[in-house]
Design a protein around this motif. Structure first.
Motif, PDB file in Angstrom:
ATOM      1  N   GLU A  12      22.382  18.651  39.520  1.00  0.00           N
ATOM      2  CA  GLU A  12      21.053  19.394  39.744  1.00  0.00           C
ATOM      3  C   GLU A  12      20.795  19.868  41.119  1.00  0.00           C
ATOM      4  O   GLU A  12      20.298  21.023  41.326  1.00  0.00           O
ATOM      5  CB  GLU A  12      19.978  18.426  39.266  1.00  0.00           C
ATOM      6  N   SER A  13      21.091  18.985  41.914  1.00  0.00           N
ATOM      7  CA  SER A  13      21.101  19.569  43.483  1.00  0.00           C
ATOM      8  C   SER A  13      22.109  20.771  43.768  1.00  0.00           C
ATOM      9  O   SER A  13      21.831  21.313  44.703  1.00  0.00           O
ATOM     10  CB  SER A  13      21.396  18.188  44.317  1.00  0.00           C
ATOM     11  N   GLN A  14      23.091  21.080  42.934  1.00  0.00           N
ATOM     12  CA  GLN A  14      24.114  21.946  43.056  1.00  0.00           C
ATOM     13  C   GLN A  14      23.805  23.141  42.341  1.00  0.00           C
ATOM     14  O   GLN A  14      24.500  24.274  42.205  1.00  0.00           O
ATOM     15  CB  GLN A  14      25.345  21.614  42.799  1.00  0.00           C
ATOM     16  N   CYS A  15      22.392  23.001  41.776  1.00  0.00           N
ATOM     17  CA  CYS A  15      21.963  24.165  40.709  1.00  0.00           C
ATOM     18  C   CYS A  15      22.836  24.313  39.522  1.00  0.00           C
ATOM     19  O   CYS A  15      23.225  25.572  39.304  1.00  0.00           O
ATOM     20  CB  CYS A  15      21.596  25.291  41.508  1.00  0.00           C
ATOM     21  N   ILE A  16      23.708  23.457  39.136  1.00  0.00           N
ATOM     22  CA  ILE A  16      24.779  23.405  38.024  1.00  0.00           C
ATOM     23  C   ILE A  16      24.110  23.194  36.650  1.00  0.00           C
ATOM     24  O   ILE A  16      23.193  22.536  36.435  1.00  0.00           O
ATOM     25  CB  ILE A  16      25.893  22.639  38.482  1.00  0.00           C
ATOM     26  N   ILE A  17      24.324  24.223  35.632  1.00  0.00           N
ATOM     27  CA  ILE A  17      23.935  23.957  34.299  1.00  0.00           C
ATOM     28  C   ILE A  17      25.092  23.935  33.424  1.00  0.00           C
ATOM     29  O   ILE A  17      26.202  24.429  34.020  1.00  0.00           O
ATOM     30  CB  ILE A  17      22.765  24.933  33.751  1.00  0.00           C
ATOM     31  N   ASP A  18      24.908  24.260  32.224  1.00  0.00           N
ATOM     32  CA  ASP A  18      26.037  24.426  31.035  1.00  0.00           C
ATOM     33  C   ASP A  18      27.173  23.309  31.204  1.00  0.00           C
ATOM     34  O   ASP A  18      28.107  23.557  30.389  1.00  0.00           O
ATOM     35  CB  ASP A  18      26.523  25.731  31.342  1.00  0.00           C
ATOM     36  N   TYR A  19      26.971  22.309  31.740  1.00  0.00           N
ATOM     37  CA  TYR A  19      27.836  21.172  31.681  1.00  0.00           C
ATOM     38  C   TYR A  19      27.597  20.163  30.625  1.00  0.00           C
ATOM     39  O   TYR A  19      26.693  20.599  29.592  1.00  0.00           O
ATOM     40  CB  TYR A  19      27.791  20.220  32.975  1.00  0.00           C
ATOM     41  N   SER A  20      28.573  19.741  30.243  1.00  0.00           N
ATOM     42  CA  SER A  20      28.713  18.846  28.954  1.00  0.00           C
ATOM     43  C   SER A  20      29.210  17.596  29.058  1.00  0.00           C
ATOM     44  O   SER A  20      30.124  17.227  29.935  1.00  0.00           O
ATOM     45  CB  SER A  20      29.247  19.717  27.631  1.00  0.00           C
ATOM     46  N   MET A  21      29.100  16.738  28.106  1.00  0.00           N
ATOM     47  CA  MET A  21      29.787  15.221  28.053  1.00  0.00           C
ATOM     48  C   MET A  21      30.786  15.726  26.846  1.00  0.00           C
ATOM     49  O   MET A  21      30.517  15.894  25.653  1.00  0.00           O
ATOM     50  CB  MET A  21      28.705  14.311  27.563  1.00  0.00           C
ATOM     51  N   LEU A  22      32.015  15.476  27.412  1.00  0.00           N
ATOM     52  CA  LEU A  22      33.144  15.459  26.501  1.00  0.00           C
ATOM     53  C   LEU A  22      33.522  14.091  26.151  1.00  0.00           C
ATOM     54  O   LEU A  22      33.647  13.229  26.786  1.00  0.00           O
ATOM     55  CB  LEU A  22      34.617  16.035  27.290  1.00  0.00           C
TER      56      LEU A  22
END
Length: 779
Positions: A585-595
């Motif tokens: 969140e601090s890096q403004c990252i989205i669309d990640y997922s738990m594999l």
């Protein structure tokens, strides 16, 4: 040959030499008799047996052929007094190259050898008529191969250490087929059974298992030649191999295969006891398909099944109209089976062959260059796009680079000191890293499981995944690399993808290909039965059932299990997930997922009832669904398919992974000490956060949108023991203007809270809440 008139020399130890001399040493033709009765007759070169000769040992064994420097070296025939013999190539007194060995029990192996063991392509024929032709490694059937049993059953597919392991097709003698996957000789995973009478129109034209017909050439052996599994030590051409091992010729006999491993002195044959597993499965296959001979001319049924270590846990009966869609259905099924393989090995002639060579050359060069540099803390100058190593690799070599067989290319290695420290941080040895990626075996190419279109490559030992990146993804990774380095350094048990290298290759016409090397989260000796990519969003997060096979990565709405962990383990898991999400969140990252990968264990209660299975199934009036229902009532839960024991470092599995840095988990079963996971048929597995985590999977509907078709699917169990593998992936997508526009557009049509493109804070909050449903607290 007579040696009358030749010089006779009696040595002090009682040995006798009669023959030619050069000064004081044997040279030319001669006969040497050892005091123990061993005799050699043949050529000598300066006191060493060199050239053609023959030897008879005191034991009665004989050899006639080529010698070099006192060793059996070249071509020759070796015979033992027990009746076994070998005729073929030798190197340093070991079978090496092409050769035929006849064993004392009359079994025959005809194929390639390496340092005394079968390796390469070969054909093994048992005295009872069983026949195997295909790949061997270290004296065992490994790779692709075809086996014909004495009763007419035939298998073509993958082998490992002498056992069926991987994707394949089993054709029973009665004409039925089973397409699926195996683990260590047992059916394990999803598959399709086609009863007797199922129509397979023009099957041989498009099946990758087309060696079932008695054609004059084997497509299997041809593919082995093309894939590079027959390497430089091949001494005969493809045409000679295909002519020598004609599938139509050697499969005409009747036989039944060994499911046991092979030894140096021969391949173990199947006795009646060791055949029992396959026979039981074959019997069950036939009996569970009641009515298979009652098909109409224009329709047929197949059974989609799922096994866990040889135990059938799920079955679905599917009906097809042959007039409308028979051929298209089978083409679709076969395409699904092809996807199940762990990856296509890149061979010479493959579209990615030169790209693979360039990547291996570059990694070998930069890792070799950076490794001797003394270890130090990274500096700010070690980060960023200008912290790089650049080198040109001309085909003919240069002052700094070796000549090679690929095309000329430019190489760029980003932030080499940073990634060198990351590899050491994750306990990746530099030599092991280079051998894994740049060793003699080629990489495997995987299809992309996502929408990015990226190409994935897998190292042969499956420790590392190499993914192609787009330019903006590379920029994001370089931008976040300083904080990523600090985050993984501060949190040993981080679940975020582990990066080990970032590279770029520029080839002809300025084409640039960017790569990142990552740890493979599924590097395990256990089969991963189900894979899930979980984002926490609902819109578009399901998979078409028609396209699902074992290698398919499923999505949020496809998950129908709640996974229960020990309370302390669950707390540790969510503590780390929260920390990782805060970083993203601090890096403004989205669309990640738990594999998430699930390895299922068969309920122990079911194993105990397998002996009763045949009796129950012989009752033709009892359908598969009725049997499953009856079995469900008899099984008491919770099952226990594993044990947790106190950790013993010396007894750990030797398989190296990329997650060994984190601390181990503790359990009350071991008095609060660190624990190992013990599974039947495997070595101890080190239990860590996200790696080898035992849990219990309770079959539940987690979403209202999911509807299970109970009319078609038979699943006799609700609770399973599972082993979990998980980690956070796809962390290179920023919430930028493009994503903000996507959010605005999709919000007009869908609920804004259910779409993937949302602001980073909402994304992380929703992500954690969804995982709390997947991993609920113990009731």
């Amino acid at each position: 040959m007579s040696y009358e008139g030749s010089v006779r020399e009696v040595l002090s130890n009682g040995d006798v030499y009669i023959g030619d001399f050069d000064g004081l040493i044997p040279h030319g033709e001669g006969k040497y008799m050892w005091s123990d009765g061993t005799i050699y007759i043949g050529k000598w070169d300066k006191s060493q047996m060199t050239g053609h000769g023959q030897v008879r040992w005191s034991s009665g064994a004989t050899y006639e052929g080529d010698f070099s420097g006192g060793f059996l070296h070249g071509s020759g025939t070796f015979c033992r007094i027990d009746g076994s013999s070998y005729k073929g190539s030798w190197r340093m007194s070991m079978q090496h190259g092409m050769g035929i060995k006849t064993y004392s029990n009359s079994d025959i192996y005809d194929g390639f050898w390496k340092e005394g063991l079968q390796e390469g392509v070969g054909k093994y024929t048992w005295i009872n008529g069983n026949t195997y032709v295909g790949s061997w490694k270290a004296g065992k059937m490994s790779g692709r191969g075809i086996m014909k049993w004495a009763n007419g059953d035939l298998f073509e597919g993958s082998w490992l250490d002498g056992l069926i392991h991987g994707a394949g097709c089993l054709k029973y003698a009665d004409g039925s087929y089973y397409f699926g996957t195996w683990s260590k000789g047992l059916k394990d995973g999803q598959g399709t059974f086609s009863p007797v009478g199922t129509k397979l129109p023009q099957y041989h034209k498009f099946s990758e298992y087309s060696a079932y017909d008695n054609s004059s050439q084997s497509p299997l052996l041809a593919s082995l030649m093309n894939s590079g599994e027959i390497k430089q030590n091949t001494l005969i051409s493809e045409r000679n191999i295909l002519g020598r091992w004609n599938i139509g010729r050697f499969l005409r006999g009747r036989g039944r295969i060994s499911n046991t491993t092979v030894s140096v002195e021969g391949v173990s044959d199947l006795d009646d006891n060791s055949r029992s597993t396959l026979s039981q499965e074959s019997n069950y296959t036939s009996s569970s398909c009641d009515g298979s001979n009652e098909f109409q001319d224009d329709q047929f049924f197949v059974y989609e099944r799922e096994y866990v270590q040889g135990v059938l846990i799920k079955e679905r009966r599917r009906h097809y109209d042959s007039k409308a869609s028979t051929r298209s259905m089978w083409q679709h099924k076969l395409r699904k089976k092809r996807v199940r393989s762990p990856g296509e090995t890149i061979y010479k002639g493959h579209k990615s062959y030169y790209l693979m060579l360039n990547l291996q050359l570059g990694i070998r060069y930069t890792v070799g260059k950076i490794t001797p540099v003394p270890v130090r803390e990274v500096r700010s100058s070690d980060f960023g796009p200008r912290a790089r190593i650049r080198m040109y690799f001309p085909k003919d070599g240069s002052q700094y680079t070796p000549s090679h067989n690929s095309i000329s290319f430019f190489w760029k290695d980003y932030c080499p000191m940073v990634f060198r420290n990351l590899r050491e941080m994750f306990k990746i040895d530099a030599a092991d890293y280079m051998m894994s990626i740049c060793g003699g075996d080629g990489l495997k190419e995987l299809s992309s499981p996502g929408k990015s279109g990226s190409i994935f490559y897998l190292s042969q030992d499956e420790r590392f995944v190499i993914k192609t990146l787009r330019k903006y993804e590379l920029k994001i990774l370089l931008k976040m690399l300083p904080r990523y380095y600090n985050h993984v350094g501060a949190h040993d048990n981080t679940l975020i993808t582990k990066f080990f290298g970032l590279h770029r290759i520029t080839i002809r016409r300025g084409q640039k290909v960017r790569f990142v090397v990552m740890g493979n989260m599924f590097c395990t000796e256990l089969r991963i039965h189900h894979r899930y990519d979980l984002k926490g969003s609902l819109q578009g997060r399901s998979t078409n059932k028609e396209n699902i096979c074992e290698s398919t990565t499923l999505k949020d709405l496809d998950l129908s299990y709640a996974l229960y962990l020990k309370k302390s383990w669950r707390e540790s898991l969510f503590r780390q997930i929260s920390l990782d999400c805060m970083f993203l969140e601090s890096q403004c990252i989205i669309d990640y997922s738990m594999l998430l990968g699930l390895h299922f264990r068969p309920p122990e209660q079911l194993k105990a009832q397998l002996e009763n299975q045949r009796t129950v199934q012989n009752d033709e009036s009892l359908s598969a669904k009725e049997y499953s229902s009856e079995l469900r009532d008899e099984v008491m839960f919770p099952p226990k398919g594993f044990r947790l024991v106190a950790h013993e470092p010396g007894s750990m599995s030797t398989m190296p992974g990329s997650h060994i840095r984190g601390s181990m988990l503790r359990a009350s079963e071991a008095g609060g000490e660190e624990v190992d996971l013990v599974l039947p048929g495997t070595r101890r597995l080190q239990v860590q956060l996200g790696v080898n985590m035992p849990a219990q999977a309770d079959r539940k509907i987690l979403h209202d949108e999911v509807h299970l078709d109970s009319e078609e699917e038979t699943d006799p169990f609700e609770v399973y023991d599972v082993v979990l593998y998980l980690g956070i992936i796809d962390i290179l997508q920023e919430y930028n203007m493009t994503k903000k526009i996507e959010h605005a557009c999709k919000s007009l049509k869908f609920d804004p809270l259910t779409i993937s493109a949302v602001d980073p804070h909402l994304y992380s909050t929703r992500f954690i809440k969804f995982l709390e449903k997947v991993f609920p607290e113990q009731p």
